[in-house]
Write an enzyme that holds these catalytic residues in place. Structure first.
Site, PDB file in Angstrom:
ATOM      1  N   GLU A   1       0.826  -1.249  -0.067  1.00 32.55           N
ATOM      2  CA  GLU A   1       0.009  -0.017   0.022  1.00 32.55           C
ATOM      3  C   GLU A   1       0.737   1.181   0.043  1.00 32.55           C
ATOM      4  OE1 GLU A   1      -3.050   0.204  -0.795  1.00 32.55           O
ATOM      5  OE2 GLU A   1      -3.501  -1.998  -0.443  1.00 32.55           O
TER       6      GLU A   1
ATOM      7  N   TYR B   1      -6.933   6.411   3.596  1.00 32.41           N
ATOM      8  CA  TYR B   1      -6.780   5.322   2.484  1.00 32.41           C
ATOM      9  C   TYR B   1      -6.077   3.977   3.003  1.00 32.41           C
ATOM     10  CZ  TYR B   1      -5.784   2.412  -1.132  1.00 32.41           C
ATOM     11  OH  TYR B   1      -5.440   1.114  -1.642  1.00 32.41           O
TER      12      TYR B   1
ATOM     13  N   ASP C   1      -9.767   6.017  -2.748  1.00 33.28           N
ATOM     14  CA  ASP C   1      -8.774   6.497  -3.514  1.00 33.28           C
ATOM     15  C   ASP C   1      -9.172   7.244  -4.906  1.00 33.28           C
ATOM     16  OD1 ASP C   1      -9.405   4.028  -4.948  1.00 33.28           O
ATOM     17  OD2 ASP C   1      -7.448   3.682  -5.487  1.00 33.28           O
TER      18      ASP C   1
END
Length: 346
Positions: free
Chosen positions: A33, A116, A134
Site C-alpha cells: 500500500e 486510505y 482512492d
DNA sequence: AACCCGGGGCC
DNA sequence: GGCCCAGGGTT
C-alpha cells in the site's frame, strides 16, 4: 442486482493476479500500500518484489541502513514514503514486537499511513468493514452516481466515504474494496473507458447523461515552477568524484547528488568564475559541458532544467567516491540515468 | 484549505 | 502539454 453484487461478480471474472492479493500478512499488505500510493501497479510491482526479497520481515526492514532503503526506493518517487516506511518499520518492530495494529484507528497513527491506507490494511488484512476511497473509488462512484462535487475538497471526500460505506457489504469488505479499485483501474478508466462492455451501463448516471469524460470533477490545479540546476561532476586523476546528500526540506530529501549550483535564470553560468569563487584552491585541468541543451526533468510541481559539467582536477579529491561506488547509492532518477549513460566505463 | 512531495504512462 | 496514478504530511 445490488451494486456490490454486480461489482464483485465483475471482479471475480476480471481480476489481475497480484502478489499482495495472495496474502493476509499485514507487513506485506502495508508494504504494497505504501509503494502503490500515487503509483501505478506496473511501476510499483518490481519494487514490491525487491523489498520483500531484501526485507522478508518487518524486523529486516527495521534493521536496515536508511541509505539502503533509499537506494532500493530509487526511481519510485515521493521519497518521504521511503523515510516513513523505515520509521514505521522500526516502530512496529521495536515498540510493537513486530505486530502491526489490527484496526484502522490504530493503523492511522503510523507514519505514512493516512485514511486510505489504514482502511486498506484493516480491510484486506483483518476484514474490518471500512471502505477505501482512492482515485479509483472517486471516479467509479462519481460516474455511477453522477456526483459532480469537487473531489479535491475534504467535504467531498467525506461524501464519498459515506456513500462507499453504504455500499460495502459487512460480510466481505475486503472483496468489495479490491473490486471497486480494480474496476476503476481496468474498466472505469480515467480516459476513454469502453462503456459498451460495462456491466453498469444501464444504471450509470454519467453514461446516461454523457458526462463520463467530465467526471469526476477535480478543480485544483498545480502550478509548476522552473528551477535551474548545474551539477558539478569533479573527476580526479584516480577517477574519483564527489557527492553530497540532500538534507534540506526540498525535493529528493535524503537522496544523493553531485555538488550543485542552483540559479534563477536559464542563462549559461560562468563556470570558471563560479569554480574560482566556490573552490579557490582547486586546480582544474579541464572543464567539459556534457549537455548544451539542459535536460528537462518534470516533477509534479517543478520543471527542472539540468546541466551536467565534468570538472577534471589536477590533484586527488578529498572525501571522494569511485564511480563504481555510486551504483550502491540512491540518486534522483535523472542523476542516476546520467551516471549510467555518461560515467560508466569512463 | 492550500501547498508540497517523483516518476512514468497515456493522450 | 495536461492528466492521472491503490495519498500523506506540513503549514
Amino acid at each position: 442486482m445490488h451494486f456490490s453484487n454486480k461489482l464483485t461478480a465483475w471482479y471475480l471474472q476480471n481480476r489481475r493476479s497480484l502478489p499482495w492479493r495472495e496474502t493476509k500478512d499485514p507487513y506485506a499488505i502495508w508494504l504494497s500500500e505504501i509503494i502503490l500510493q500515487q503509483t501505478r501497479v506496473a511501476q510499483g510491482l518490481p519494487y514490491f518484489e525487491a523489498f520483500l526479497h531484501e526485507f522478508p520481515t518487518v524486523f529486516d526492514l527495521a534493521n536496515a541502513e536508511e541509505d539502503k532503503v533509499m537506494h532500493l526506493w530509487q526511481g519510485l518517487g515521493y521519497y518521504s514514503r521511503a523515510r516513513n516506511l523505515h520509521a514505521t518499520a522500526k516502530m512496529v518492530a521495536f515498540d510493537y514486537n513486530g505486530i502491526f495494529p489490527n484496526n484502522s484507528k490504530e493503523l492511522l497513527k503510523l507514519k505514512g499511513v493516512g485514511e486510505y491506507t489504514a482502511a486498506a490494511i484493516a480491510s484486506f488484512s483483518y476484514n474490518e468493514v471500512i471502505p477505501v476511497v482512492d482515485g479509483n473509488v472517486f471516479r467509479v462512484l462519481a460516474r455511477r452516481f453522477g456526483i459532480n462535487s469537487d473531489i479535491s475538497t475534504l467535504t467531498t471526500k467525506r461524501e464519498f466515504q459515506a456513500l462507499a460505506a453504504s455500499l460495502i457489504p459487512k460480510d466481505s469488505p475486503a472483496l468489495f474494496n479490491q473490486a471497486i479499485m480494480e474496476f476503476g483501474a481496468l474498466q472505469c478508466t480515467p480516459q476513454s473507458p469502453d462503456c459498451t462492455i460495462c456491466p453498469f451501463q444501464l444504471e450509470c448516471i454519467a453514461y446516461q447523461t454523457n458526462e463520463v469524460s467530465s467526471l469526476p470533477v477535480k478543480l485544483s490545479k498545480t502550478k509548476v515552477r522552473d528551477r535551474h540546476f548545474d551539477y558539478l561532476i569533479f573527476l580526479d586523476p584516480n577517477g574519483n568524484t564527489q557527492i553530497q546528500q540532500r538534507t534540506k526540506k526540498d525535493i529528493w530529501q535524503q537522496l544523493y547528488e553531485f555538488p550543485l549550483i542552483e540559479s534563477t535564470t536559464t542563462e549559461l553560468i560562468d563556470i570558471k568564475q563560479q569554480l574560482t569563487s566556490l573552490f579557490p584552491n582547486l586546480a582544474i585541468k579541464q572543464i567539459e559541458l556534457c549537455n548544451t541543451d539542459p535536460i528537462i526533468h518534470k516533477l509534479s510541481h517543478q520543471k527542472l532544467h539540468i546541466r551536467f559539467w565534468k570538472i577534471h582536477t589536477e590533484t586527488a579529491l578529498n572525501n571522494s567516491s569511485s564511480i563504481e561506488e555510486l551504483q550502491k547509492i540512491g540518486f534522483p532518477i535523472v542523476i542516476h540515468n546520467f551516471i549510467n549513460n555518461n560515467l560508466i566505463d569512463l
